[in-house]
Design a protein around this motif. Structure first.
Motif, PDB file in Angstrom:
ATOM      1  N   PHE A 115      -1.009   3.570   2.517  1.00  0.00           N
ATOM      2  CA  PHE A 115      -2.290   3.204   3.119  1.00  0.00           C
ATOM      3  C   PHE A 115      -2.112   2.242   4.288  1.00  0.00           C
ATOM      4  CE2 PHE A 115      -6.183   0.746   3.424  1.00  0.00           C
ATOM      5  CZ  PHE A 115      -7.169   1.700   3.299  1.00  0.00           C
ATOM      6  N   ASN A 116      -1.324   1.180   4.041  1.00  0.00           N
ATOM      7  CA  ASN A 116      -1.170   0.152   5.071  1.00  0.00           C
ATOM      8  C   ASN A 116      -0.494   0.701   6.326  1.00  0.00           C
ATOM      9  OD1 ASN A 116      -2.305  -1.541   3.266  1.00  0.00           O
ATOM     10  ND2 ASN A 116      -0.404  -2.546   2.670  1.00  0.00           N
ATOM     11  N   VAL A 149      -2.970   2.713   8.314  1.00  0.00           N
ATOM     12  CA  VAL A 149      -3.909   1.864   9.059  1.00  0.00           C
ATOM     13  C   VAL A 149      -3.248   1.304  10.315  1.00  0.00           C
ATOM     14  CG1 VAL A 149      -5.262  -0.253   8.995  1.00  0.00           C
ATOM     15  CG2 VAL A 149      -5.293   1.276   7.043  1.00  0.00           C
ATOM     16  N   VAL A 200     -11.975   3.147  -1.866  1.00  0.00           N
ATOM     17  CA  VAL A 200     -10.837   2.965  -0.969  1.00  0.00           C
ATOM     18  C   VAL A 200     -10.969   3.875   0.246  1.00  0.00           C
ATOM     19  CG1 VAL A 200      -8.350   3.234  -0.777  1.00  0.00           C
ATOM     20  CG2 VAL A 200      -9.317   2.235  -2.836  1.00  0.00           C
ATOM     21  N   GLN A 212     -13.976   3.822   4.162  1.00  0.00           N
ATOM     22  CA  GLN A 212     -13.904   3.481   5.584  1.00  0.00           C
ATOM     23  C   GLN A 212     -12.991   4.411   6.380  1.00  0.00           C
ATOM     24  OE1 GLN A 212     -15.661   1.088   7.036  1.00  0.00           O
ATOM     25  NE2 GLN A 212     -16.540   0.187   5.207  1.00  0.00           N
ATOM     26  N   ILE A 213     -12.362   5.373   5.702  1.00  0.00           N
ATOM     27  CA  ILE A 213     -11.383   6.218   6.388  1.00  0.00           C
ATOM     28  C   ILE A 213     -11.993   7.056   7.527  1.00  0.00           C
ATOM     29  CG2 ILE A 213      -9.742   8.124   6.064  1.00  0.00           C
ATOM     30  CD1 ILE A 213      -8.714   5.455   5.102  1.00  0.00           C
ATOM     31  N   THR A 257      -0.807   7.633  -4.094  1.00  0.00           N
ATOM     32  CA  THR A 257      -1.819   6.966  -4.926  1.00  0.00           C
ATOM     33  C   THR A 257      -3.201   6.926  -4.294  1.00  0.00           C
ATOM     34  OG1 THR A 257      -0.422   5.129  -4.326  1.00  0.00           O
ATOM     35  CG2 THR A 257      -0.952   5.377  -6.653  1.00  0.00           C
ATOM     36  N   GLU A 258      -3.250   6.773  -2.975  1.00  0.00           N
ATOM     37  CA  GLU A 258      -4.568   6.647  -2.363  1.00  0.00           C
ATOM     38  C   GLU A 258      -5.143   7.992  -1.950  1.00  0.00           C
ATOM     39  OE1 GLU A 258      -2.234   4.068  -1.364  1.00  0.00           O
ATOM     40  OE2 GLU A 258      -3.247   2.926  -2.936  1.00  0.00           O
TER      41      GLU A 258
END
Lengths: 207, 185
Positions: free
Chosen positions: A74-75, A78, A111, A114-115, A148-149
């Motif tokens: 995820f990070n 981003v 989670v 906001q994608i 996971t995300e």
């Protein structure tokens, strides 16, 4: 509480969804871009992207030498979407494909909330694709990683044709309220002038 | 002057849409300090019409910053990242999504997920609103057995609640009538 009461509540609830969410300005009803031919898109992704990754992983090619980039963190996603010019990375120019398993069980909708905005706001061109239910399991087995995300970002020049084919089948996202806050680089231009090469000699002479 | 039903509904829609749009308009007006005020006004409006909004909007700290009320826009006024914190006592780590509002610098953690270190595939999912409940659960009992959870679920079904309520009513009316009889005597 009677059944009639419950019915009333339910009716009110649906009304709100219509009034607030199907509003052309915020347009939250269609936050996730609609995929026209879901089955075909998913098959394309499986045969072109996932199978290739599987083959590369099986041949034990170390990750930095892969001709295409892939991340499920995820990070990392981003930060990749954030920067317009990060170094001279090859990921810089190539198209980005962001796959999201937003319909799968075990993927938190909070989670992922906001994608779509992130993809829309990104200075780079991102193709956001929502995958059908059950896609997460396939990705996990093909990539041998726990995603996971439920997010997968892929880039690389060889994905260009895949991205083009997919983009044709996806509605362009329309979020008018974000257009005003989107960052637009200032149109800076350089003016060509001349400057003397030699320094004036008189000053040195006076001292 | 009163409106008929369809007029009233139309007015309600326009009214709410207007307030909702105002919240989204604010980031571009460079007066983000007003966002809390407008958000409150929108919530008051929905309260007046007794409307229930979808979770994605009402959920604290997710769509709007819980501190200043600004609508979150990634890459513009919000930083987001997944952070992991270790809990040594239970040998588990918790992954949470952390939002940082760039306007008021408030940090919020949403959607905590407990990850067991031995089996990273086994992930327990929970969503923001349950966060506090979970914390309490952790304090009270570290593991709740499947049977207990099943019991809880059974108890919370609607039909059960109804029957419970009915029973209460019956017992109340019965006791009341008894009392009244005694008083009468």
């Amino acid at each position: 509480m009677s059944l009639k009461n419950l019915d009333k509540q339910y009716a009110q609830r649906r009304q709100t969804y219509r009034a607030v969410l199907d509003n052309p300005f915020t347009n939250e009803g269609s936050l996730w871009p609609h995929v026209k031919d879901q089955q075909q898109v998913w098959e394309l992704i499986q045969t072109i992207l996932l199978a290739r990754c599987r083959a590369l992983a099986d041949a034990e090619v170390p990750a930095p030498e892969w001709p295409l980039g892939i991340t499920t963190s995820f990070n990392e996603i981003v930060t990749l979407l954030q920067h317009e010019n990060d170094d001279n990375d090859q990921s810089n120019r190539s198209p980005l494909l962001l796959l999201v398993c937003n319909k799968d069980h075990g993927v938190s909708s909070v989670v992922l909330q906001q994608i779509p905005l992130l993809a829309y706001m990104s200075p780079r061109k991102v193709t956001l694709v929502q995958l059908p239910r059950g896609a997460l399991a396939t990705i996990q087995t093909q990539l041998k990683s726990d995603c996971t995300e439920g997010l997968l970002l892929a880039w690389g020049d060889e994905l260009q044709s895949l991205v083009n084919q997919i983009t044709a089948k996806i509605d362009q996202p329309q979020l008018p309220w974000l257009d005003q806050v989107k960052f637009e680089p200032t149109a800076l231009k350089l003016l060509k002038t001349t400057a003397p090469l030699k320094k004036p000699v008189e000053k040195a002479g006076k001292k | 002057m009163s409106m008929n039903r369809s007029q009233a509904e139309k007015f309600k829609d326009i009214h709410l849409n207007h307030k909702y749009n105002l919240i989204h308009m604010l980031p571009s007006t460079e007066v983000p300090a007003l966002s809390g005020f407008y958000l409150k006004s929108f919530y008051n409006g929905t309260k007046r019409y007794r409307l229930r909004l979808p979770e994605s909007i009402v959920e604290p700290d997710s769509k709007f910053c819980g501190n200043c009320g600004a609508v979150r826009i990634p890459l513009f006024n919000t930083d987001m990242s997944i952070t992991e914190s270790n809990n040594e006592a239970t040998s588990e780590s918790t992954r949470t999504l952390q939002y940082t509002c760039l306007h008021c610098k408030n940090q919020a953690q949403v959607a905590p997920v407990r990850v067991q270190k031995q089996t990273p595939v086994n992930v327990k999912q929970s969503v923001g609103a349950k966060e506090e409940e979970q914390k309490q659960d952790k304090v009270n009992k570290k593991t709740s057995s499947a049977r207990e959870r099943a019991k809880k679920r059974k108890k919370s079904t609607l039909s059960d609640m109804l029957s419970q309520k009915n029973e209460e009513k019956k017992s109340k009316s019965f006791s009341l009538s008894l009392e009244s009889m005694i008083q009468n005597d």
